[in-house]
Design an enzyme around this catalytic site. Sequence first.
Site, PDB file in Angstrom:
ATOM      1  N   LYS A   5      65.670  45.786  36.380  1.00  0.00           N
ATOM      2  CA  LYS A   5      66.239  47.077  36.802  1.00  0.00           C
ATOM      3  C   LYS A   5      67.073  46.923  38.080  1.00  0.00           C
ATOM      4  O   LYS A   5      68.225  47.369  38.138  1.00  0.00           O
ATOM      5  CB  LYS A   5      65.119  48.117  37.025  1.00  0.00           C
ATOM      6  CG  LYS A   5      64.284  48.388  35.774  1.00  0.00           C
ATOM      7  CD  LYS A   5      63.197  49.423  36.004  1.00  0.00           C
ATOM      8  CE  LYS A   5      62.079  48.998  36.915  1.00  0.00           C
ATOM      9  NZ  LYS A   5      61.264  47.869  36.434  1.00  0.00           N
ATOM     10  N   THR A   6      66.478  46.273  39.077  1.00  0.00           N
ATOM     11  CA  THR A   6      67.191  46.108  40.356  1.00  0.00           C
ATOM     12  C   THR A   6      68.390  45.183  40.177  1.00  0.00           C
ATOM     13  O   THR A   6      69.482  45.452  40.705  1.00  0.00           O
ATOM     14  CB  THR A   6      66.229  45.509  41.415  1.00  0.00           C
ATOM     15  OG1 THR A   6      65.058  46.317  41.453  1.00  0.00           O
ATOM     16  CG2 THR A   6      66.867  45.474  42.782  1.00  0.00           C
ATOM     17  N   ASP A  40      64.561  52.873  43.859  1.00  0.00           N
ATOM     18  CA  ASP A  40      63.505  52.190  43.118  1.00  0.00           C
ATOM     19  C   ASP A  40      62.269  53.105  43.094  1.00  0.00           C
ATOM     20  O   ASP A  40      62.106  53.941  43.991  1.00  0.00           O
ATOM     21  CB  ASP A  40      63.186  50.871  43.846  1.00  0.00           C
ATOM     22  CG  ASP A  40      62.488  49.883  42.937  1.00  0.00           C
ATOM     23  OD1 ASP A  40      62.339  50.161  41.736  1.00  0.00           O
ATOM     24  OD2 ASP A  40      62.084  48.814  43.434  1.00  0.00           O
ATOM     25  N   THR A  66      58.873  52.581  36.644  1.00  0.00           N
ATOM     26  CA  THR A  66      57.947  51.937  35.717  1.00  0.00           C
ATOM     27  C   THR A  66      57.174  53.011  34.942  1.00  0.00           C
ATOM     28  O   THR A  66      56.348  52.685  34.106  1.00  0.00           O
ATOM     29  CB  THR A  66      56.929  51.069  36.497  1.00  0.00           C
ATOM     30  OG1 THR A  66      56.439  51.841  37.601  1.00  0.00           O
ATOM     31  CG2 THR A  66      57.573  49.809  37.029  1.00  0.00           C
ATOM     32  N   ARG A 114      61.221  37.624  36.052  1.00  0.00           N
ATOM     33  CA  ARG A 114      60.716  37.393  37.414  1.00  0.00           C
ATOM     34  C   ARG A 114      59.539  36.418  37.392  1.00  0.00           C
ATOM     35  O   ARG A 114      59.404  35.553  38.257  1.00  0.00           O
ATOM     36  CB  ARG A 114      60.291  38.706  38.071  1.00  0.00           C
ATOM     37  CG  ARG A 114      59.802  38.507  39.508  1.00  0.00           C
ATOM     38  CD  ARG A 114      59.281  39.782  40.122  1.00  0.00           C
ATOM     39  NE  ARG A 114      60.318  40.768  40.247  1.00  0.00           N
ATOM     40  CZ  ARG A 114      60.102  42.085  40.267  1.00  0.00           C
ATOM     41  NH1 ARG A 114      58.879  42.550  40.165  1.00  0.00           N
ATOM     42  NH2 ARG A 114      61.106  42.922  40.384  1.00  0.00           N
TER      43      ARG A 114
END
Length: 344
Positions: free
Chosen positions: A70-71, A115, A164, A223
Amino acid sequence: MIDEINTIPDILKKESPVDESILSLRPRSLTEYIGQDKVVETLKIAIEAALKRLEPLEHILFNSPPGLGKTTLAHIIAHEMGTKIITSSGPALEKGGDLMGLLTHMERGDIFFIDEIHRIPKVVEEFLYPAMEDFAVDFIFDKGVHARTHRYRLERFTLIGATTRAGLLSSPLRERFGITRDLDFYSEQDLVRIVKRSASILNIDIDDEGSYEMAKRARGTPRVANRLLKRVRDFAQVRAGGYITRQVAVDALELEGIDECGLGEVDRKFLRAIIINYKGGPVGIDAIAATLQLESDVLIEVVEPYLLKAGFIVRTSQGRKSTERALEHLKIPPVGKSDTQPLF
Ligand code: ADE
């Protein structure tokens, strides 16, 4: 609150802002981006169209478990649009004034990235509505009968929200996004490509089987793949002549407590709690959280999504249940044939 606790398994924690080597692994453009093909295609079209019309992009909402991009996508979008990105997060925006300060300094086309947008306080959220819809904020002076409002015009910006827990967003907020996309877990093939790309950036040799072993253990999450790669790289450089083969990856990851399905200690405790303490379920998430002494939010947002996706648990209206796959994986005999003692 997820950002306040230190109970998140290390491997799933967000990288600290100083973790440069992880940051450098992030793709900078959509053509470099591996996976999420449909989302990437949608974004390419939206960006090209906006650039042609010389207009800012519509507001975008990304929903997914942590670590799925997302980021990264927000940064890529800013890069591709040739604009600045200003980042904040739901919990950091405590008062309307915090938001006003950021919005009033925004230039046309800037990306405002929030976020964990589902954690934004209600009072701040109400400032966001006119900002998103009319590119204006209403500032209230004085109170009661003397109250006066002044409307500040804002430059046209693009809000990118990441969450999320899209289900926790109020519908007025959700409806103000022009593009809403869920990011899914990555396939093993995509993770293999990500591991190979990262290995080449980190300058470490890895063969096909080594990449595949790491992809298999990365919980569908880039990640995690990049974090594991850094651990395996250390191991390879110290114990294996700097070359990652399947066996090197297996040995390094066993040492980290990551099993062949990518589950770590917290995942296994979660499954054992359901299977042993609650006889396979159904059991509510708060009961599991109390047993494990972890926050329910962490279990819901960080631990559960992959266990659900990989078929180790199912969610029913009465709660979570373990599956046969979980029993097989943990080598626990089915109920009735087990004399296993509760964990706690
Ligand atoms: N590194 C982390 N996520 C990635 C992605 N989706 N594509 C390429 N490299 C990545």
